[in-house]
Design an enzyme around this catalytic site. Structure first.
Site, PDB file in Angstrom:
ATOM      1  N   GLU A  23       0.826  -1.209   0.000  1.00 10.11           N
ATOM      2  CA  GLU A  23       0.000   0.000   0.000  1.00 10.11           C
ATOM      3  C   GLU A  23       0.863   1.263   0.000  1.00 10.11           C
ATOM      4  O   GLU A  23       0.424   2.316  -0.459  1.00 10.11           O
ATOM      5  CB  GLU A  23      -0.912   0.033   1.228  1.00 10.11           C
ATOM      6  CG  GLU A  23      -2.043  -0.962   1.187  1.00 10.11           C
ATOM      7  CD  GLU A  23      -2.937  -0.843   2.396  1.00 10.11           C
ATOM      8  OE1 GLU A  23      -4.124  -0.495   2.225  1.00 10.11           O
ATOM      9  OE2 GLU A  23      -2.447  -1.089   3.525  1.00 10.11           O
ATOM     10  N   TYR A  55     -16.421  26.692   2.089  1.00  4.54           N
ATOM     11  CA  TYR A  55     -16.206  25.265   1.839  1.00  4.54           C
ATOM     12  C   TYR A  55     -15.146  25.000   0.787  1.00  4.54           C
ATOM     13  O   TYR A  55     -14.505  23.947   0.811  1.00  4.54           O
ATOM     14  CB  TYR A  55     -17.515  24.541   1.499  1.00  4.54           C
ATOM     15  CG  TYR A  55     -18.391  25.231   0.492  1.00  4.54           C
ATOM     16  CD1 TYR A  55     -18.098  25.207  -0.867  1.00  4.54           C
ATOM     17  CD2 TYR A  55     -19.528  25.909   0.907  1.00  4.54           C
ATOM     18  CE1 TYR A  55     -18.909  25.848  -1.787  1.00  4.54           C
ATOM     19  CE2 TYR A  55     -20.343  26.546  -0.012  1.00  4.54           C
ATOM     20  CZ  TYR A  55     -20.034  26.508  -1.357  1.00  4.54           C
ATOM     21  OH  TYR A  55     -20.828  27.141  -2.271  1.00  4.54           O
ATOM     22  N   GLU A  75      -8.168   6.354  10.417  1.00  2.00           N
ATOM     23  CA  GLU A  75      -8.545   6.950  11.696  1.00  2.00           C
ATOM     24  C   GLU A  75      -7.676   8.169  11.993  1.00  2.00           C
ATOM     25  O   GLU A  75      -8.167   9.199  12.463  1.00  2.00           O
ATOM     26  CB  GLU A  75      -8.398   5.924  12.836  1.00  2.00           C
ATOM     27  CG  GLU A  75      -9.420   4.803  12.803  1.00  2.00           C
ATOM     28  CD  GLU A  75      -9.056   3.618  11.908  1.00  2.00           C
ATOM     29  OE1 GLU A  75      -9.727   2.584  12.015  1.00  2.00           O
ATOM     30  OE2 GLU A  75      -8.108   3.722  11.087  1.00  2.00           O
ATOM     31  N   LYS A 100     -12.403   4.662   2.435  1.00  2.00           N
ATOM     32  CA  LYS A 100     -11.281   4.210   1.621  1.00  2.00           C
ATOM     33  C   LYS A 100     -11.912   3.353   0.530  1.00  2.00           C
ATOM     34  O   LYS A 100     -12.425   2.262   0.782  1.00  2.00           O
ATOM     35  CB  LYS A 100     -10.303   3.411   2.480  1.00  2.00           C
ATOM     36  CG  LYS A 100      -8.981   3.119   1.812  1.00  2.00           C
ATOM     37  CD  LYS A 100      -8.051   2.467   2.833  1.00  2.00           C
ATOM     38  CE  LYS A 100      -6.704   2.171   2.251  1.00  2.00           C
ATOM     39  NZ  LYS A 100      -5.830   1.480   3.232  1.00  2.00           N
TER      40      LYS A 100
END
Length: 118
Positions: A23, A55, A75, A100
């Site tokens: 990864e 935004y 997290e 993800k």
């Protein structure tokens, strides 16, 4: 104080993220849904962007933060984004849904949903 919500939906960021060695050699897509609790009444009254949460700037900040601070866990990413929003913008509370995409076979996405308050 009003509890209005300024939101960003389905913001995608390609970045290196993950705990496995393979990864760390590829980019994966993270998708953010962000709700920012604030009072938009003054901005609405006088039609002034400076009195609300922009935004576009929040989205740009999220992209930069994620790309510049690579993490292993989503997290960690969610916490960093929530902390940045709460300290950088006139927001009392934020909720972040972070996905993800395509990380686990047979799923569209996996992820976390957090809520933080100033």
């Amino acid at each position: 104080m009003a509890q209005d919500i300024v939101f960003i939906e389905a913001l995608k960021v390609d970045t290196v993220i993950g705990v496995y060695e393979w990864e760390k050699t590829i980019q994966q897509t993270l998708q953010f849904d962000v709700e920012m609790y604030t009072d938009i009444s003054q901005a609405a009254q006088i039609d002034d962007l400076s009195k609300t949460v922009d935004y576009a700037i929040v989205a740009e900040d999220i992209v930069n933060l994620v790309k510049q601070n690579q993490a292993e866990l989503i997290e960690t990413v969610a916490e960093k984004v929530a902390s940045h929003i709460l300290t950088s913008f006139p927001v009392e509370r934020c909720r972040i849904k972070l996905r993800k995409l395509g990380a686990v076979a047979s799923t569209a996405s996996v992820g976390v949903f957090i809520e933080r308050t100033k």
